[in-house]
Design a protein around this motif. Structure first.
Motif, mmCIF file in Angstrom:
data_model
loop_
_atom_site.group_PDB
_atom_site.id
_atom_site.type_symbol
_atom_site.label_atom_id
_atom_site.label_comp_id
_atom_site.label_asym_id
_atom_site.label_seq_id
_atom_site.Cartn_x
_atom_site.Cartn_y
_atom_site.Cartn_z
ATOM 1 N N ARG A 137 10.659 34.198 75.757
ATOM 2 C CA ARG A 137 9.317 33.906 73.685
ATOM 3 C C ARG A 137 8.192 35.176 74.061
ATOM 4 O O ARG A 137 7.765 35.508 75.284
ATOM 5 C CB ARG A 137 8.918 32.559 73.981
ATOM 6 C CG ARG A 137 10.250 32.016 72.824
ATOM 7 C CD ARG A 137 9.984 30.490 72.806
ATOM 8 N NE ARG A 137 10.900 30.030 72.457
ATOM 9 C CZ ARG A 137 10.477 28.503 72.231
ATOM 10 N NH1 ARG A 137 9.099 27.886 72.143
ATOM 11 N NH2 ARG A 137 11.662 27.822 71.981
ATOM 12 N N PRO A 138 7.377 35.698 72.503
ATOM 13 C CA PRO A 138 6.914 35.940 73.452
ATOM 14 C C PRO A 138 5.387 34.778 73.360
ATOM 15 O O PRO A 138 5.453 34.472 73.473
ATOM 16 C CB PRO A 138 6.222 36.373 71.931
ATOM 17 C CG PRO A 138 7.589 36.259 70.605
ATOM 18 C CD PRO A 138 8.176 35.417 71.961
ATOM 19 N N ASN A 139 4.186 36.060 74.144
ATOM 20 C CA ASN A 139 3.138 35.837 74.860
ATOM 21 C C ASN A 139 2.944 34.497 74.048
ATOM 22 O O ASN A 139 2.765 34.920 72.679
ATOM 23 C CB ASN A 139 2.421 36.093 75.622
ATOM 24 C CG ASN A 139 2.775 36.885 77.025
ATOM 25 O OD1 ASN A 139 4.172 36.098 77.206
ATOM 26 N ND2 ASN A 139 2.520 37.988 77.317
ATOM 27 N N LYS A 140 2.024 33.440 74.248
ATOM 28 C CA LYS A 140 1.838 32.668 73.228
ATOM 29 C C LYS A 140 -0.044 32.111 73.894
ATOM 30 O O LYS A 140 -0.384 32.097 75.125
ATOM 31 C CB LYS A 140 2.236 31.127 73.028
ATOM 32 C CG LYS A 140 2.020 30.042 73.604
ATOM 33 C CD LYS A 140 2.661 29.074 73.762
ATOM 34 C CE LYS A 140 2.610 27.653 74.520
ATOM 35 N NZ LYS A 140 3.718 26.984 74.440
ATOM 36 N N ARG A 141 -0.993 31.860 72.571
ATOM 37 C CA ARG A 141 -2.307 31.775 72.963
ATOM 38 C C ARG A 141 -2.866 30.282 73.156
ATOM 39 O O ARG A 141 -1.919 30.052 71.892
ATOM 40 C CB ARG A 141 -2.809 33.035 72.373
ATOM 41 C CG ARG A 141 -2.936 34.430 72.480
ATOM 42 C CD ARG A 141 -3.746 34.946 71.640
ATOM 43 N NE ARG A 141 -5.383 34.428 71.939
ATOM 44 C CZ ARG A 141 -6.348 35.019 70.756
ATOM 45 N NH1 ARG A 141 -6.049 35.513 69.735
ATOM 46 N NH2 ARG A 141 -7.694 35.067 71.700
ATOM 47 N N LEU A 142 -3.162 29.496 74.058
ATOM 48 C CA LEU A 142 -3.043 28.124 72.998
ATOM 49 C C LEU A 142 -5.279 28.081 73.453
ATOM 50 O O LEU A 142 -6.273 29.028 74.356
ATOM 51 C CB LEU A 142 -3.168 27.424 75.022
ATOM 52 C CG LEU A 142 -1.773 27.258 75.439
ATOM 53 C CD1 LEU A 142 -1.641 26.333 75.947
ATOM 54 C CD2 LEU A 142 -1.239 26.628 73.815
#
Length: 191
Positions: free
Chosen positions: A63-68
């Motif tokens: 999946r695309p990277n995600k920002r937390l």
């Protein structure tokens, strides 16, 4: 109230992605604050630029990277400052259905009744959603146990307010439909 305050309140639960925050808004905050995902992401960017939240990137394989996002110390201070401020004026109701009901005597009573019925269906669905959320928050506990044991009770209190609002919408809708039916049964002079 600014969207940032609602976002900071949602981040009190802990680190979350923009997607998680959008789901949180839909599930738990929608009873008192509405925002589109685009509005949420724009506000998150502003908050990060102002140092109220921090963002970290989590790399994912398929999946695309995600920002937390998480609150910074400055963000927590902003939440405390916000809570200490006196609230603004109560929100005024701006509801197109109420304008239609206001005009019911010169319009199509059937259309007004249909609009009220549709609103009641919406309220019924939201109330069912809120009840599922309530069960999840309580986790098998009574309300008294929850209030005595839970780390945070604010989300539950706002949920109760949303439930009360939807129950009142249903109560008003039933009364309005009954009165409109009575009105439709009485012959009215022309003109």
């Amino acid at each position: 109230m600014a969207l940032r305050n609602a976002l900071m309140a949602a981040l009190l639960r802990g680190e979350a992605s923009g997607y998680d925050l959008a789901k949180e808004f839909d599930a738990a905050v929608a009873n008192f604050w509405m925002a589109t995902p685009q509005q949420l992401y724009r506000e998150l960017e502003r908050m990060a630029a102002e140092g109220l939240i921090a963002a970290r990137v989590v790399e994912q394989e398929r999946r695309p990277n995600k920002r937390l996002f998480s609150l910074t110390d400055a963000g927590m201070a902003a939440v405390r400052d916000y809570v200490a401020e006196p609230p603004g004026k109560p929100t005024a109701i701006r509801d197109e259905l109420m304008v239609k009901v206001q005009c019911a005597d010169v319009g199509d009573l059937g259309a007004v009744r249909a609009a009220i019925t549709e609103r009641m269906a919406w309220a019924t669905a939201k109330l069912a959603h809120y009840r599922r959320l309530q069960e999840r928050l309580l986790g098998g506990r009574t309300e008294e146990e929850f209030f005595a044991e839970a780390d945070r009770i604010g989300p539950y209190l706002t949920l109760l307010r949303g439930m009360s609002f939807e129950r009142e919408n249903l109560q008003w809708g039933e009364m309005a439909l009954r009165r409109l039916e009575q009105r439709a049964a009485v012959p009215r002079p022309a003109g």
